[in-house]
Design an enzyme around this catalytic site. Structure first.
Site, PDB file in Angstrom:
ATOM      1  N   TYR A   1      13.737  32.689  45.982  1.00  0.00           N
ATOM      2  CA  TYR A   1      14.032  33.861  46.940  1.00  0.00           C
ATOM      3  C   TYR A   1      15.193  34.344  46.821  1.00  0.00           C
ATOM      4  O   TYR A   1      16.246  33.578  47.201  1.00  0.00           O
ATOM      5  CB  TYR A   1      13.320  33.632  48.325  1.00  0.00           C
ATOM      6  CG  TYR A   1      13.720  35.069  49.073  1.00  0.00           C
ATOM      7  CD1 TYR A   1      12.507  36.140  48.872  1.00  0.00           C
ATOM      8  CD2 TYR A   1      14.237  35.023  50.235  1.00  0.00           C
ATOM      9  CE1 TYR A   1      12.683  37.252  49.725  1.00  0.00           C
ATOM     10  CE2 TYR A   1      14.444  36.060  51.160  1.00  0.00           C
ATOM     11  CZ  TYR A   1      13.627  37.165  50.926  1.00  0.00           C
ATOM     12  OH  TYR A   1      13.485  38.192  51.650  1.00  0.00           O
TER      13      TYR A   1
ATOM     14  N   ASP B   1      22.947  31.752  43.431  1.00  0.00           N
ATOM     15  CA  ASP B   1      22.749  32.140  44.993  1.00  0.00           C
ATOM     16  C   ASP B   1      22.822  31.193  46.079  1.00  0.00           C
ATOM     17  O   ASP B   1      21.844  30.273  46.054  1.00  0.00           O
ATOM     18  CB  ASP B   1      21.302  32.943  44.983  1.00  0.00           C
ATOM     19  CG  ASP B   1      20.765  33.520  46.300  1.00  0.00           C
ATOM     20  OD1 ASP B   1      21.636  33.370  47.252  1.00  0.00           O
ATOM     21  OD2 ASP B   1      19.880  34.116  46.420  1.00  0.00           O
TER      22      ASP B   1
ATOM     23  N   LYS C   1      23.853  34.011  55.799  1.00  0.00           N
ATOM     24  CA  LYS C   1      23.518  33.040  56.670  1.00  0.00           C
ATOM     25  C   LYS C   1      24.929  32.362  57.409  1.00  0.00           C
ATOM     26  O   LYS C   1      25.254  32.922  58.608  1.00  0.00           O
ATOM     27  CB  LYS C   1      22.713  32.082  56.201  1.00  0.00           C
ATOM     28  CG  LYS C   1      21.130  32.623  55.642  1.00  0.00           C
ATOM     29  CD  LYS C   1      20.135  32.104  55.236  1.00  0.00           C
ATOM     30  CE  LYS C   1      18.867  32.695  55.087  1.00  0.00           C
ATOM     31  NZ  LYS C   1      18.316  32.879  53.684  1.00  0.00           N
TER      32      LYS C   1
HETATM   33  C1  PLP Z   1      18.078  34.177  53.070  1.00  0.00           C
HETATM   34  C2  PLP Z   1      18.050  34.464  51.575  1.00  0.00           C
HETATM   35  C3  PLP Z   1      18.237  35.569  50.942  1.00  0.00           C
HETATM   36  C4  PLP Z   1      18.322  36.908  51.594  1.00  0.00           C
HETATM   37  O1  PLP Z   1      19.312  37.125  52.704  1.00  0.00           O
HETATM   38  P1  PLP Z   1      18.959  38.217  54.022  1.00  0.00           P
HETATM   39  O2  PLP Z   1      20.115  38.009  54.766  1.00  0.00           O
HETATM   40  O3  PLP Z   1      17.550  37.848  54.679  1.00  0.00           O
HETATM   41  O4  PLP Z   1      18.639  39.385  53.113  1.00  0.00           O
HETATM   42  C5  PLP Z   1      18.873  35.581  49.716  1.00  0.00           C
HETATM   43  N1  PLP Z   1      18.758  34.570  49.027  1.00  0.00           N
HETATM   44  C6  PLP Z   1      18.751  33.420  49.481  1.00  0.00           C
HETATM   45  C7  PLP Z   1      18.671  31.867  48.704  1.00  0.00           C
HETATM   46  C8  PLP Z   1      18.170  33.006  50.943  1.00  0.00           C
HETATM   47  O5  PLP Z   1      17.909  32.080  51.289  1.00  0.00           O
END
Ligand code: PLP
Length: 442
Positions: A151, A246, A278
């Site tokens: 994701y 990511d 995060k």
């Molecule tokens: C949470 C997450 C996102 C998206 O971040 P948001 O602040 O919710 O838009 C993208 N990549 C990874 C790996 C994530 O865990």
């Protein structure tokens, strides 16, 4: 599986949910919060302190979500709150460059070697969206290769999944995402390096970037096989494509420099771009993307790749993020590692004692438990688990005052505030929850 769990267990949450559902689709501002995959009434939280959160009915929970990662020091950490208060007193937003964003940028660059330059945004989604635009701008190529079950936020192009059996033909994962968007995305199974090799061989010189979670943790925790990330880097680079790692979830959580610090630094691979979120916001909306200076210098105002944000680098958000990162010391990581190790083992032992087939998987201090007997290496494996057993486990824990992620496909998050008292509360709740899960096995 819906209503028999807890309609009256949380009357204030139920009332808030009814009000919210009138003005907001599904009553929530992000879907997983709605408890759809476990059933029952989502708990509306009113405060958090240390390892605990308290809902609108006054019930306290040991929190194993931590706002999905940002609350790595625990809720309402005094240093973060003080930094935010001080920043608030100086003004909320200027729409000009400011002091705080420089300090946060420097902290990120100092911690993560591949990041020579960084740009701040306001969410992880914005970070990955901008990173793929930049990769396309830099290479002049159209396609993106991603992994099923990884994701990257709700970016149109990345809401793509593999068409059944046809690994190189991506289908929209959401209504409203067009086929022409996903036509430029190749989806292959996670941990399948041969599929990556085959995708590059089929379309040499066309793929702008491979984007991967540095360790997959949005289908449950599925660590990369040994050498997988290194191979990705070398295959991408051999073709002239970029590797985007990511680390929105893993960044600054698994180590001072995230998963890169555990894997990249050791195995000698380097992503060209990285994305964060995060932890770097400390609970306020901050994301970032960064990497090679020659790539980053293509961004406006220096170069032709446009990217902007009215609230990017916001002084309150960057103050919270900087204070959060400054609390991420070697001692903190030692504590997180030990706590995650102990907690995973406790949960696994309770499930084993109740005869529940399960698989505990870890990537550093992130872990999750799959409710099935087999190792999970990719999304197809992950989907074989027994989500009904998880739902029963989840609700038993919730009743006992432990707030787990409300989905079998999410990692469990510990913080610097999870001490022996919090662990003991979880340990007390586990046997009954394991029995509840066992009762769903037929
Ligand atoms: C949470 C997450 C996102 C998206 O971040 P948001 O602040 O919710 O838009 C993208 N990549 C990874 C790996 C994530 O865990």
């Amino acid at each position: 599986m819906n209503d028999h769990f807890d309609v009256t267990a949380a009357p204030n949450s139920a009332a808030l949910f009814a009000r919210a559902s009138r003005v907001t689709p599904g009553g929530v501002n992000s879907p997983v919060r709605a408890f759809r995959s476990v059933g029952g009434t989502p708990r509306f939280m009113s405060s958090g302190r240390g390892a605990y959160i308290t809902d609108a009915d006054g019930k306290e929970y040991v929190d194993l979500v931590g706002s999905w990662g940002p609350m790595i020091l625990g809720h309402s950490h005094p240093d973060v709150i003080a930094a935010v208060r001080a920043a608030v007193d100086r003004g909320l937003s200027f729409g000009t460059p400011g002091v705080g964003e420089v300090a946060l940028g420097e902290e990120i660059v100092a911690r993560v070697a591949p990041v020579e330059q960084v740009r701040l945004v306001s969410s992880g989604t914005e970070a990955t969206m901008s990173a793929i635009r930049l990769a396309r701008g830099f290479t002049g190529r159209p396609k993106i290769l991603k992994f099923a079950g990884c994701y990257h936020g709700h970016v149109d192009a990345l809401l793509a999944s593999a068409g059944s059996g046809v690994a190189t033909f991506a289908l929209p994962d959401s209504a409203g995402v067009t086929r022409s968007t996903t036509a430029e995305v190749i989806v292959v199974p996670y941990n399948d390096i041969e599929a990556v090799r085959a995708a590059f061989a089929a379309e040499p010189g066309v793929i702008a970037a491979v984007i991967t979670e540095a360790a997959a943790a949005n289908m449950g925790v599925v660590p990369p096989l040994d050498g997988f990330n290194a191979e990705l880097a070398s295959i991408a680079h051999a073709d002239g494509a970029l590797l985007i790692s990511d680390e929105v979830m893993t960044g600054f959580r698994l180590s001072r420099s995230g998963m890169f610090g555990l894997d990249g630094a050791r195995q000698g691979w380097t992503p060209d771009l990285m994305t964060f979120g995060k932890v770097i916001g400390g609970g306020l909306p901050v994301g970032a993307f960064g990497g090679r200076a020659d790539v980053m210098s293509l961004l406006a105002p220096l170069g032709p790749v446009y990217q902007a944000g009215t609230l990017s680098g916001n002084p309150i958000a960057t103050a919270a993020g900087l204070a959060n990162l400054q609390g991420c010391t070697d001692d903190l990581y030692r504590h997180l590692d030990a706590t995650a190790l102990a907690l995973g083992d406790l949960a696994s032992a309770a499930l084993a004692a109740a005869g529940v087939p399960h698989r505990l998987q870890r990537a550093g201090n992130l872990f999750s438990i799959f409710f099935g007997p087999d190792e999970v290496r990719n999304y197809d494996d992950a989907r074989r688990q027994n989500t009904t057993a998880f739902a029963a486990f989840f609700h038993s824990m919730l009743d006992a005052g432990v707030y787990l992620p409300p989905s079998a496909y999410e990692a469990w998050f510990v913080s610097g505030a999870h001490d022996d008292t919090a662990l003991a509360r979880i340990a007390d709740a586990l046997p009954a929850a394991a029995q509840a899960a066992a009762s769903q096995l037929v």
